[in-house]
Design a protein around this motif. Structure first.
Motif, short mmCIF file in Angstrom:
data_model
loop_
_atom_site.label_atom_id
_atom_site.label_comp_id
_atom_site.label_asym_id
_atom_site.label_seq_id
_atom_site.Cartn_x
_atom_site.Cartn_y
_atom_site.Cartn_z
N PHE A 112 -4.45 -0.27 -1.88
CA PHE A 112 -3.42 -1.30 -0.24
C PHE A 112 -3.29 -0.14 0.58
O PHE A 112 -3.85 -0.48 2.00
CB PHE A 112 -2.67 -1.59 -1.28
N THR A 113 -2.91 1.15 -0.73
CA THR A 113 -2.97 2.26 0.65
C THR A 113 -4.22 3.11 1.01
O THR A 113 -4.32 2.84 2.41
CB THR A 113 -2.07 3.33 -0.20
N LEU A 114 -5.05 3.35 0.66
CA LEU A 114 -6.39 3.36 1.06
C LEU A 114 -6.86 2.31 2.24
O LEU A 114 -7.31 2.93 3.19
CB LEU A 114 -6.85 3.75 -0.17
N SER A 115 -6.76 1.72 2.34
CA SER A 115 -6.87 0.35 2.88
C SER A 115 -6.14 0.36 4.34
O SER A 115 -6.51 0.50 5.32
CB SER A 115 -6.96 -1.40 2.31
N VAL A 143 3.27 9.01 2.60
CA VAL A 143 2.44 9.17 0.46
C VAL A 143 1.75 7.71 0.52
O VAL A 143 1.48 7.51 -0.88
CB VAL A 143 3.47 9.54 -0.33
N ASP A 144 2.41 6.49 1.06
CA ASP A 144 2.29 5.24 1.09
C ASP A 144 1.91 4.30 1.84
O ASP A 144 2.26 4.52 2.92
CB ASP A 144 3.49 4.77 -0.17
N LEU A 151 5.19 5.83 10.16
CA LEU A 151 5.71 7.04 11.00
C LEU A 151 4.51 6.57 12.33
O LEU A 151 3.88 6.75 13.26
CB LEU A 151 4.28 7.96 9.79
N PHE A 152 3.40 5.52 11.55
CA PHE A 152 2.45 5.17 12.76
C PHE A 152 3.12 4.77 13.88
O PHE A 152 3.25 4.76 15.16
CB PHE A 152 1.59 4.49 11.95
N PHE A 153 4.11 3.77 13.72
CA PHE A 153 4.78 3.42 15.01
C PHE A 153 6.12 4.17 15.17
O PHE A 153 6.30 4.00 15.94
CB PHE A 153 5.64 1.78 14.09
N GLY A 192 9.19 -4.77 -3.87
CA GLY A 192 7.39 -4.18 -3.84
C GLY A 192 7.58 -3.64 -2.60
O GLY A 192 7.29 -3.53 -1.59
N TYR A 193 5.81 -3.50 -2.85
CA TYR A 193 5.12 -2.24 -2.16
C TYR A 193 4.37 -2.94 -0.88
O TYR A 193 4.34 -2.44 0.33
CB TYR A 193 4.62 -1.31 -1.96
N ILE A 194 3.95 -4.55 -0.69
CA ILE A 194 3.44 -5.48 -0.58
C ILE A 194 4.74 -5.74 0.93
O ILE A 194 4.04 -5.86 2.11
CB ILE A 194 2.71 -6.13 -1.11
N ARG A 195 5.99 -6.05 -0.12
CA ARG A 195 7.02 -6.96 1.15
C ARG A 195 7.12 -6.07 1.86
O ARG A 195 7.39 -6.01 3.29
CB ARG A 195 7.96 -6.82 0.21
N LYS A 196 7.96 -4.23 1.48
CA LYS A 196 7.99 -3.05 2.27
C LYS A 196 6.84 -3.10 3.20
O LYS A 196 7.48 -2.84 4.06
CB LYS A 196 8.55 -2.06 1.58
#
Length: 365
Positions: A112-115, A143-144, A151-153, A192-196
């Motif tokens: 997911f992170t790589l995508s 890192v995730d 950071l992007f925004f 959860g990482y998806i929700r975040k």
């Protein structure tokens, strides 16, 4: 041999138009979406239903970098003759969550992170003036997925609003769900990482950085599980105004059939077979028409134009694996009850039931 070219398997609008494939014009729905006034939209349809092509249409229509192609791609279609004020005024951030390795928990999170990083890199390539090299590297240092998007925004120059497109938003989460309900719940829960990840998108929308969102997928399970983490969406899946935005109506199918043969009797035979096999979809409570699966119709007609006969297999082999995934979904939570419902549908051709739009994963469906 009929020279017409059917866009079976093609999901890029530029390729479809420039290479002379048949295009069923759905672009009036761009105008309808803007008139509706919803900036953050989810729209779900079954597999192979034209979702990726629709996102490609939105991408080219709204991308600020594709303005010079507007007349070439859209000029002879509805939206080219009736352009909306927002055309070609956004930078596009495109996510495609298919193809992520979900074989175990760590692989799923890393994939997911790589995508997400791949989508960010694509944005950097599209709009090199939006981020300096130093800023790009700063974003990549996250890192995730959550940190990368934060950071992007933070470093976005805000000279143009962002339109976020999600294709196959639930492809990999459904794979996780098939494998482990507990892992699925953990990944979309409050920590959860998806929700975040989605919470960061929601925050950027609140700040005015993300101005529009369009999400496609096949199931509401993931969005429902996110609850307040991404509750800015308006679900238009069952909205009667947008029922035919994807898929083919009977009149659209007939127009396609007419391109394969001039024989009236043959046309009627083809329509009868297509109706028996491919038009079993109704997405609104009071719908007066059935929608045809576009992938299957194009699969049939693409074969017919070359051989003047139907394909040997009326079920497209490329869609068969999706039925395997559907079979797996039936095992989630309550397999005996799900099998009972399926048997009723197969016996009667329909079922009377209340449509559930919210799922509770702690207590079961």
């Amino acid at each position: 041999m009929i020279r017409v070219r059917f866009p079976y398997g093609i999901s890029n609008i530029e390729k479809l138009i420039l290479q002379g494939f048949v295009f069923v014009d759905k672009t009036e729905f761009i105008e309808r979406l803007e008139v509706q006034g919803e900036s953050y939209v989810s729209f779900l349809r079954p597999r192979k239903f034209g979702k990726s092509l629709w996102l490609s249409i939105l991408e080219y229509y709204y991308d600020i970098n594709q303005k010079h192609k507007f007349e070439l791609l859209f000029g002879k279609y509805y939206i080219g003759k009736n352009p909306t004020p927002l055309h070609n005024s956004y930078r596009i951030l495109f996510f495609d969550f298919s193809g992520i390795d979900t074989s175990d928990k760590e692989q799923a999170k890393q994939g997911f992170t790589l995508s997400v990083q791949a989508s960010i890199d694509n944005f950097f390539d599209r709009y090199p003036d939006a981020y300096s090299i130093d800023k790009q590297n700063y974003v990549r240092s996250g890192v995730d997925a959550e940190e990368k998007m934060t950071l992007f925004f933070q470093r976005y120059d805000k000279r143009a609003p962002i339109y976020v497109l999600f294709d196959e938003y639930d492809h990999f989460t459904n794979d996780i769900l098939y494998r482990s309900l507990d892992e699925f719940v953990d990944s979309v829960s409050k920590q959860g990482y998806i929700r975040k990840f989605y919470e960061v998108i929601k925050s950027a929308a609140r700040q005015g950085i993300v101005d529009r969102v369009f999400i496609t997928g096949v199931s509401p399970l993931t969005l429902d599980a996110l609850t307040s983490g991404f509750n800015i969406l308006k679900d238009l899946t069952h909205h009667p105004v947008f029922e035919t935005m994807l898929g083919f109506t009977e009149s659209e199918v007939f127009n396609l059939v007419c391109k394969t043969t001039s024989n009236k009797r043959q046309r009627n035979q083809i329509m009868q077979e297509l109706k028996e096999w491919y038009n079993g979809y109704r997405f609104c409570k009071n719908s007066q028409q059935s929608i045809y699966n576009p992938n299957m119709v194009l699969y049939y007609l693409d074969n017919f134009k070359d051989t003047q006969s139907p394909p040997d297999e009326l079920l497209d082999p490329n869609i068969a694996p999706d039925y395997g995934k559907l079979k797996q979904m039936f095992k989630v939570v309550n397999l005996p009850k799900n099998q009972e419902v399926l048997e009723k549908v197969l016996q009667n051709g329909y079922i009377d039931a209340e449509l559930v739009t919210i799922f509770n994963f702690e207590r079961g469906f």
